[in-house]
Design a protein around this motif. Sequence first.
Motif, PDB file in Angstrom:
ATOM      1  N   ALA A 113       2.252   3.136   5.580  1.00 31.72           N
ATOM      2  CA  ALA A 113       1.267   2.430   6.410  1.00 31.72           C
ATOM      3  C   ALA A 113      -0.079   3.144   6.364  1.00 31.72           C
ATOM      4  O   ALA A 113      -0.728   3.363   7.378  1.00 31.72           O
ATOM      5  CB  ALA A 113       1.763   2.324   7.849  1.00 31.72           C
ATOM      6  N   PHE A 114      -0.487   3.555   5.175  1.00 28.18           N
ATOM      7  CA  PHE A 114      -1.841   4.083   4.985  1.00 28.18           C
ATOM      8  C   PHE A 114      -2.289   3.711   3.588  1.00 28.18           C
ATOM      9  O   PHE A 114      -1.479   3.324   2.730  1.00 28.18           O
ATOM     10  CB  PHE A 114      -1.907   5.604   5.213  1.00 28.18           C
ATOM     11  N   SER A 115      -3.582   3.778   3.373  1.00 33.24           N
ATOM     12  CA  SER A 115      -4.142   3.335   2.093  1.00 33.24           C
ATOM     13  C   SER A 115      -3.718   4.246   0.950  1.00 33.24           C
ATOM     14  O   SER A 115      -3.440   5.440   1.155  1.00 33.24           O
ATOM     15  CB  SER A 115      -5.670   3.297   2.173  1.00 33.24           C
ATOM     16  N   ALA A 116      -3.701   3.689  -0.259  1.00 37.60           N
ATOM     17  CA  ALA A 116      -3.323   4.462  -1.434  1.00 37.60           C
ATOM     18  C   ALA A 116      -4.319   5.597  -1.654  1.00 37.60           C
ATOM     19  O   ALA A 116      -5.535   5.393  -1.546  1.00 37.60           O
ATOM     20  CB  ALA A 116      -3.277   3.556  -2.661  1.00 37.60           C
ATOM     21  N   PRO A 117      -3.831   6.801  -1.935  1.00 38.13           N
ATOM     22  CA  PRO A 117      -4.745   7.907  -2.245  1.00 38.13           C
ATOM     23  C   PRO A 117      -5.406   7.688  -3.592  1.00 38.13           C
ATOM     24  O   PRO A 117      -5.007   6.799  -4.358  1.00 38.13           O
ATOM     25  CB  PRO A 117      -3.827   9.124  -2.251  1.00 38.13           C
ATOM     26  N   ARG A 118      -6.382   8.529  -3.883  1.00 37.90           N
ATOM     27  CA  ARG A 118      -7.077   8.405  -5.175  1.00 37.90           C
ATOM     28  C   ARG A 118      -6.127   8.631  -6.339  1.00 37.90           C
ATOM     29  O   ARG A 118      -6.241   7.995  -7.378  1.00 37.90           O
ATOM     30  CB  ARG A 118      -8.219   9.432  -5.227  1.00 37.90           C
ATOM     31  N   ASP A 119      -5.177   9.527  -6.157  1.00 35.86           N
ATOM     32  CA  ASP A 119      -4.223   9.844  -7.217  1.00 35.86           C
ATOM     33  C   ASP A 119      -2.813   9.607  -6.690  1.00 35.86           C
ATOM     34  O   ASP A 119      -2.339  10.328  -5.798  1.00 35.86           O
ATOM     35  CB  ASP A 119      -4.399  11.301  -7.648  1.00 35.86           C
ATOM     36  N   THR A 120      -2.138   8.606  -7.207  1.00 33.51           N
ATOM     37  CA  THR A 120      -0.788   8.284  -6.726  1.00 33.51           C
ATOM     38  C   THR A 120       0.307   8.944  -7.576  1.00 33.51           C
ATOM     39  O   THR A 120       1.494   8.766  -7.302  1.00 33.51           O
ATOM     40  CB  THR A 120      -0.551   6.766  -6.720  1.00 33.51           C
ATOM     41  N   ARG A 121      -0.088   9.701  -8.598  1.00 29.81           N
ATOM     42  CA  ARG A 121       0.924  10.281  -9.485  1.00 29.81           C
ATOM     43  C   ARG A 121       1.918  11.186  -8.760  1.00 29.81           C
ATOM     44  O   ARG A 121       3.125  11.134  -9.061  1.00 29.81           O
ATOM     45  CB  ARG A 121       0.243  11.037 -10.630  1.00 29.81           C
ATOM     46  N   PRO A 122       1.486  12.023  -7.818  1.00 35.07           N
ATOM     47  CA  PRO A 122       2.481  12.837  -7.108  1.00 35.07           C
ATOM     48  C   PRO A 122       3.528  11.997  -6.383  1.00 35.07           C
ATOM     49  O   PRO A 122       4.696  12.388  -6.304  1.00 35.07           O
ATOM     50  CB  PRO A 122       1.625  13.638  -6.113  1.00 35.07           C
ATOM     51  N   PHE A 123       3.146  10.827  -5.877  1.00 33.17           N
ATOM     52  CA  PHE A 123       4.093   9.923  -5.227  1.00 33.17           C
ATOM     53  C   PHE A 123       5.067   9.347  -6.255  1.00 33.17           C
ATOM     54  O   PHE A 123       6.279   9.293  -6.014  1.00 33.17           O
ATOM     55  CB  PHE A 123       3.353   8.789  -4.521  1.00 33.17           C
ATOM     56  N   ASP A 124       4.523   8.919  -7.389  1.00 30.93           N
ATOM     57  CA  ASP A 124       5.371   8.357  -8.443  1.00 30.93           C
ATOM     58  C   ASP A 124       6.386   9.386  -8.936  1.00 30.93           C
ATOM     59  O   ASP A 124       7.569   9.079  -9.129  1.00 30.93           O
ATOM     60  CB  ASP A 124       4.505   7.875  -9.620  1.00 30.93           C
ATOM     61  N   GLU A 125       5.926  10.627  -9.147  1.00 34.80           N
ATOM     62  CA  GLU A 125       6.793  11.670  -9.674  1.00 34.80           C
ATOM     63  C   GLU A 125       7.889  12.049  -8.681  1.00 34.80           C
ATOM     64  O   GLU A 125       9.024  12.334  -9.075  1.00 34.80           O
ATOM     65  CB  GLU A 125       5.951  12.899 -10.024  1.00 34.80           C
ATOM     66  N   LEU A 126       7.561  12.048  -7.407  1.00 34.50           N
ATOM     67  CA  LEU A 126       8.542  12.448  -6.401  1.00 34.50           C
ATOM     68  C   LEU A 126       9.547  11.351  -6.105  1.00 34.50           C
ATOM     69  O   LEU A 126      10.760  11.579  -6.119  1.00 34.50           O
ATOM     70  CB  LEU A 126       7.827  12.858  -5.110  1.00 34.50           C
ATOM     71  N   PHE A 127       9.057  10.137  -5.823  1.00 32.56           N
ATOM     72  CA  PHE A 127       9.959   9.082  -5.343  1.00 32.56           C
ATOM     73  C   PHE A 127      10.638   8.302  -6.466  1.00 32.56           C
ATOM     74  O   PHE A 127      11.725   7.766  -6.288  1.00 32.56           O
ATOM     75  CB  PHE A 127       9.186   8.133  -4.421  1.00 32.56           C
ATOM     76  N   ARG A 128       9.973   8.176  -7.607  1.00 38.83           N
ATOM     77  CA  ARG A 128      10.572   7.500  -8.774  1.00 38.83           C
ATOM     78  C   ARG A 128      11.074   6.093  -8.432  1.00 38.83           C
ATOM     79  O   ARG A 128      12.198   5.703  -8.775  1.00 38.83           O
ATOM     80  CB  ARG A 128      11.711   8.334  -9.371  1.00 38.83           C
ATOM     81  N   CYS A 129      10.248   5.327  -7.732  1.00 38.08           N
ATOM     82  CA  CYS A 129      10.611   3.968  -7.342  1.00 38.08           C
ATOM     83  C   CYS A 129       9.339   3.185  -7.049  1.00 38.08           C
ATOM     84  O   CYS A 129       8.244   3.765  -6.979  1.00 38.08           O
ATOM     85  CB  CYS A 129      11.510   3.994  -6.090  1.00 38.08           C
ATOM     86  N   PRO A 130       9.437   1.857  -6.865  1.00 44.05           N
ATOM     87  CA  PRO A 130       8.251   1.071  -6.506  1.00 44.05           C
ATOM     88  C   PRO A 130       7.670   1.552  -5.169  1.00 44.05           C
ATOM     89  O   PRO A 130       8.410   1.810  -4.213  1.00 44.05           O
ATOM     90  CB  PRO A 130       8.789  -0.354  -6.393  1.00 44.05           C
ATOM     91  N   LEU A 131       6.354   1.688  -5.118  1.00 47.23           N
ATOM     92  CA  LEU A 131       5.659   2.148  -3.921  1.00 47.23           C
ATOM     93  C   LEU A 131       4.703   1.071  -3.427  1.00 47.23           C
ATOM     94  O   LEU A 131       4.140   0.319  -4.224  1.00 47.23           O
ATOM     95  CB  LEU A 131       4.865   3.422  -4.210  1.00 47.23           C
ATOM     96  N   ARG A 132       4.513   1.027  -2.133  1.00 49.61           N
ATOM     97  CA  ARG A 132       3.548   0.103  -1.555  1.00 49.61           C
ATOM     98  C   ARG A 132       2.750   0.825  -0.472  1.00 49.61           C
ATOM     99  O   ARG A 132       3.337   1.484   0.389  1.00 49.61           O
ATOM    100  CB  ARG A 132       4.255  -1.108  -0.944  1.00 49.61           C
ATOM    101  N   PHE A 133       1.437   0.710  -0.546  1.00 54.98           N
ATOM    102  CA  PHE A 133       0.570   1.295   0.460  1.00 54.98           C
ATOM    103  C   PHE A 133      -0.044   0.179   1.316  1.00 54.98           C
ATOM    104  O   PHE A 133       0.065  -0.995   0.977  1.00 54.98           O
ATOM    105  CB  PHE A 133      -0.524   2.136  -0.208  1.00 54.98           C
ATOM    106  N   ASP A 134      -0.671   0.541   2.425  1.00 57.59           N
ATOM    107  CA  ASP A 134      -1.233  -0.427   3.372  1.00 57.59           C
ATOM    108  C   ASP A 134      -0.165  -1.363   3.932  1.00 57.59           C
ATOM    109  O   ASP A 134      -0.431  -2.534   4.228  1.00 57.59           O
ATOM    110  CB  ASP A 134      -2.352  -1.255   2.716  1.00 57.59           C
TER     111      ASP A 134
END
Length: 363
Positions: free
Chosen positions: A184-205
Motif C-alpha cells: 500500500a505504497f508507491s513503487a520505489p525508483r528501483d524495484t529490483r530488490p523486491f523482485d530478487e527477494l520475493f520472486r513473485c508478481p508484485l503490486r504497488f499502490d
Amino acid sequence: MPDAPAPATSPSTSRSTSATIAPNILRYLVRVADAYGVDLQPLLTRVGLDPTVMGSAALRVSYRQGSDVIRRAVELTGDEHLGLRVGAAQHLTAWGLLGFAMMAADTQQDAIETGVRYQNLSGAMTVWSARWEDVGYVLRADLPDPALDPTVAVFLIEEAYSSVVTLIRLSVGTGFAPQAVEFAFSAPRDTRPFDELFRCPLRFDAARSRMVIPTRWARAAMPGRDPITYASVLDVLEKEMASRRDQQDLLEVLEISIAQSLPAVPPFPEQARRHASSERTLRRRLAECGTTYEAIVDGVRRERVEHLLARRELTLRDITRQAGFADVSALRRAVRRWHGVTPLELRTGLLERREAPTDRPRA
C-alpha cells in the motif's frame, strides 16, 4: 478452512508511548546499519536504550522509541530499502519461545497462525492477521497508526513481509515464493530488490498490503514439528500473554489519567490510591513493565507537545502552559532532549511532514 485467530490485542493510541514491544527489529537494525558503517548506539542512547539496556532479554521499547530510531537509521544509511534488509537478516530464534513454538507447529499455516495469535510477544510493529480468501491463504500486515511517518511506515511494511519470506524459507525450503505480494505504497525508483527477494508478481499502490501464500506451501509440514513440545510451549506463551495484558492495561490507565489531567500531573501517591495499591507495589509493577511513572509522564507530555506544536496558532507560552511545564525554558530543554532540536525547529519539521504530499501506506 477456519480463519486465523484475531490479533491478540488491537492497536491503541497509548502504544506510541508505552514500552511494550520486544526490540527485535531494533537489534537487527543495529546489525544491518553496522554493515553500512553506521553506528546507531548514540541514537539508541539518546532515546534511553544504552548498551546495557539493549542487552537485556526483558527489554521492551515503545513505538515512539522504535520509530525515532528507524527514521534516523534510514536517513543515516541512505538505504530506501532498509526494511527489506532488516527483515532478510532475521531468524525465528530472535522471537524467543514464540519462534520455537512456530518451528514445532504441524504445518506452515499453523506456524503462521501461532505467530499471529501471539504477535504481541514477537516484537512486531505491525498488526498481523491471516485467513483463507478466494485468492488463497492471505497474510496481512497493517500499520498500528495510519498517520505514521511515511518513512517509518514503508520500513515497517517492508520489514514485515521480508522477514516472513525469509523465515518461511528457513523453515520449509529456499524454493518458497509467495503467489503475490501487494504494497500500500508507491513503487520505489528501483524495484529490483523486491523482485530478487520475493520472486513473485508484485503490486504497488494497493488498497492494503498483503501477501498471498500458495496453498501447497501453507499446508507444508514443518520439519521440526512436535505436538508435545508445541503444546508445552503454548502453555508458557499463554501465561506470558496474560501477564502482558495486565501490564498493558496498567500502562494505558496511567497514560489516560495523565493525559486527561494535564497541565497538572497526578502525584504518584494519588495514582497508587486509585489502583488500591501501595506506592511500593505500584513502582514494582511499573519496573516489571520496564518503565517508571516519571517516564510515562514524560512520554505523555512529549506526545502532547508534538500535537500542540503542529497547531500554528499556539505560542510557545501557550504550549508550555497546556503541557504542564514550569516555563518556556523547561519546554525547550525537554524538546532538545527528545529530538535534539529547538521547539520551533521541531514545529517546522512537523508542519512540513504533515503538509507534504505523500504516498503513505494505508492501515
